[in-house]
Write an enzyme that holds these catalytic residues in place. Structure first.
Site, PDB file in Angstrom:
ATOM      1  N   GLU A 138       0.842  -1.115   0.284  1.00 45.18           N
ATOM      2  CA  GLU A 138       0.377  -0.503  -0.492  1.00 45.18           C
ATOM      3  C   GLU A 138       0.639   0.783  -0.094  1.00 45.18           C
ATOM      4  O   GLU A 138       1.842   1.481   0.612  1.00 45.18           O
ATOM      5  CB  GLU A 138      -1.047   0.314   0.849  1.00 45.18           C
ATOM      6  CG  GLU A 138      -1.876   1.365   1.096  1.00 45.18           C
ATOM      7  CD  GLU A 138      -3.146   1.134   2.525  1.00 45.18           C
ATOM      8  OE1 GLU A 138      -3.600  -0.179   2.399  1.00 45.18           O
ATOM      9  OE2 GLU A 138      -3.709   1.638   3.129  1.00 45.18           O
ATOM     10  N   ASP A 177      -0.295   5.881   0.722  1.00 42.42           N
ATOM     11  CA  ASP A 177      -1.008   6.525   1.118  1.00 42.42           C
ATOM     12  C   ASP A 177      -0.611   7.825   0.812  1.00 42.42           C
ATOM     13  O   ASP A 177       0.342   8.184   1.034  1.00 42.42           O
ATOM     14  CB  ASP A 177      -1.530   5.664   2.440  1.00 42.42           C
ATOM     15  CG  ASP A 177      -1.254   4.573   2.847  1.00 42.42           C
ATOM     16  OD1 ASP A 177      -2.366   3.670   2.182  1.00 42.42           O
ATOM     17  OD2 ASP A 177      -1.597   4.068   3.621  1.00 42.42           O
ATOM     18  N   GLU A 180      -3.366  10.384   2.902  1.00 42.09           N
ATOM     19  CA  GLU A 180      -4.129  10.445   4.033  1.00 42.09           C
ATOM     20  C   GLU A 180      -4.239  11.820   4.636  1.00 42.09           C
ATOM     21  O   GLU A 180      -3.321  11.881   4.816  1.00 42.09           O
ATOM     22  CB  GLU A 180      -4.155   9.474   5.343  1.00 42.09           C
ATOM     23  CG  GLU A 180      -4.205   8.354   4.855  1.00 42.09           C
ATOM     24  CD  GLU A 180      -3.223   6.925   5.190  1.00 42.09           C
ATOM     25  OE1 GLU A 180      -4.509   5.638   5.601  1.00 42.09           O
ATOM     26  OE2 GLU A 180      -2.937   6.771   6.096  1.00 42.09           O
ATOM     27  N   ASP A 193      -0.750  -5.723   7.929  1.00 41.15           N
ATOM     28  CA  ASP A 193      -1.218  -5.956   8.923  1.00 41.15           C
ATOM     29  C   ASP A 193      -1.078  -7.375   9.444  1.00 41.15           C
ATOM     30  O   ASP A 193      -0.322  -7.529   9.794  1.00 41.15           O
ATOM     31  CB  ASP A 193      -2.171  -6.965   8.273  1.00 41.15           C
ATOM     32  CG  ASP A 193      -2.547  -6.593   6.376  1.00 41.15           C
ATOM     33  OD1 ASP A 193      -3.476  -5.686   6.300  1.00 41.15           O
ATOM     34  OD2 ASP A 193      -2.197  -6.766   5.034  1.00 41.15           O
ATOM     35  N   GLU A 202       5.994   6.483   7.938  1.00 41.51           N
ATOM     36  CA  GLU A 202       5.198   7.187   7.733  1.00 41.51           C
ATOM     37  C   GLU A 202       6.148   8.494   8.034  1.00 41.51           C
ATOM     38  O   GLU A 202       7.178   8.753   8.405  1.00 41.51           O
ATOM     39  CB  GLU A 202       3.676   7.695   9.259  1.00 41.51           C
ATOM     40  CG  GLU A 202       3.406   6.250   9.692  1.00 41.51           C
ATOM     41  CD  GLU A 202       4.244   5.445  10.066  1.00 41.51           C
ATOM     42  OE1 GLU A 202       5.139   5.384  10.833  1.00 41.51           O
ATOM     43  OE2 GLU A 202       2.813   4.512  10.702  1.00 41.51           O
ATOM     44  N   SER A 212      -9.425   5.208  16.133  1.00 42.52           N
ATOM     45  CA  SER A 212      -9.090   4.648  17.141  1.00 42.52           C
ATOM     46  C   SER A 212      -7.554   5.255  17.283  1.00 42.52           C
ATOM     47  O   SER A 212      -7.292   4.964  18.254  1.00 42.52           O
ATOM     48  CB  SER A 212      -8.390   3.523  17.151  1.00 42.52           C
ATOM     49  OG  SER A 212      -8.426   3.077  16.147  1.00 42.52           O
TER      50      SER A 212
END
Length: 293
Positions: free
Chosen positions: A112, A114, A116, A139, A146, A207
């Site tokens: 993936e 991203d 976001e 996962d 990040e 969360s």
């Protein structure tokens, strides 16, 4: 006299380097044509929370559902862009995303890439998070990569271009054609190489999304709306012949960034980057070997 006073004011109060990035000198977005939403994408979930008008897509989240969309074709490399405008006001816990993934093809073992928007509270800026997952690292045992930014503009006020360029050698994240991050392929183990689809979504991530979950989605402020337009998805599809050549973010067909693009990227990272996983002392960098090299 007026000129003299102007020069004095400039010397006493120099303009901030952090106002706007230097020109990258090259605009990859101008090299690719927009595509019609219905020809390039389809609804993935939350169809009642999605509308298309003149190729402008609106998706929203309320207490019943969010929404997402997906490209009709997978790609093995390419340039992927959307102009996006996000919700003003209280948006804590809400993620607005534009990303590449093969999660449906490889559940529990996916790649993936991203972009976001992490929702925020009143008076605080949005955080734009970029991330890379490789072969299931998102996962269970999470190994995120990040890098987070506070943009040099308010992304709620107008549309801006957000893009991912993915080639076999690098991933480049761009905002309004300014490179904000380059993730090079250093080893096959730290780089996504399997075909991916293009996705977008809005969803409740209370969360973790806002200050590590301190602030949750508050549905008194629903619906939370995200708008997308000017879609671009150009490159080598998973079905393209072997001779299909990956696109580039610079004038060089071989990829990389120009000197001027690197200067613009350094400016963004100096003045607007608020988190870099490679500089986080709490992270186990044995799991992210690209930080060591």
């Amino acid at each position: 006299m007026a000129l003299f006073l102007s020069l004095v004011l400039i010397l006493l109060f120099p303009s901030s380097n952090a106002d706007w990035p230097p020109s990258p000198g090259y605009w990859p977005s101008s090299k690719f044509r927009p595509i019609i939403y219905h020809k390039g994408f389809k609804n993935l979930w939350g169809p009642a929370h999605q509308s298309v008008h003149h190729n402008d897509l609106t998706i929203w989240l309320d207490k019943t559902s969010g929404s997402g969309f997906k490209s009709v074709r997978p790609f093995r490399s390419g340039y992927f862009e959307a102009s996006i405008k996000v919700q003003p006001g209280y948006s804590a816990g809400v993620i607005t995303a534009f990303y590449l993934s093969n999660n449906e093809a490889h559940p529990g073992f996916h790649d993936e890439v991203d972009i976001e928007f992490l929702g925020t509270t009143f008076g605080k800026p949005y955080t734009l998070q970029t991330n890379v997952y490789i072969r299931g690292s998102g996962d269970g045992k999470i190994i995120g990569r990040e890098m987070k930014f506070h943009l040099w503009f308010d992304p709620t006020q107008d549309f801006h271009r957000y893009a991912i360029l993915w080639s076999p050698n690098e991933i480049i994240f761009l905002v309004d054609d300014v490179p904000i991050r380059r993730y090079p392929r250093k080893t096959a183990a730290t780089f996504p190489l399997r075909p991916m689809w293009v996705y977008g979504s809005i969803w409740d991530a209370s969360s973790w999304a806002t200050e590590d979950g301190k602030y949750k989605a508050d549905y008194r402020y629903q619906p939370f709306v995200a708008k997308y337009t000017n879609f671009k998805a150009s490159g080598c599809t998973a079905y393209a012949p072997a001779w299909c050549h990956p696109v580039s973010a610079s004038p060089s067909r071989s990829g990389g960034l120009t000197r001027q693009q690197r200067k613009a990227m350094r400016w963004v990272q100096r003045y607007h980057m608020v988190y870099n996983y490679c500089r986080d002392p709490k992270r186990n960098h044995a799991l992210t070997p690209e930080c060591q090299s």
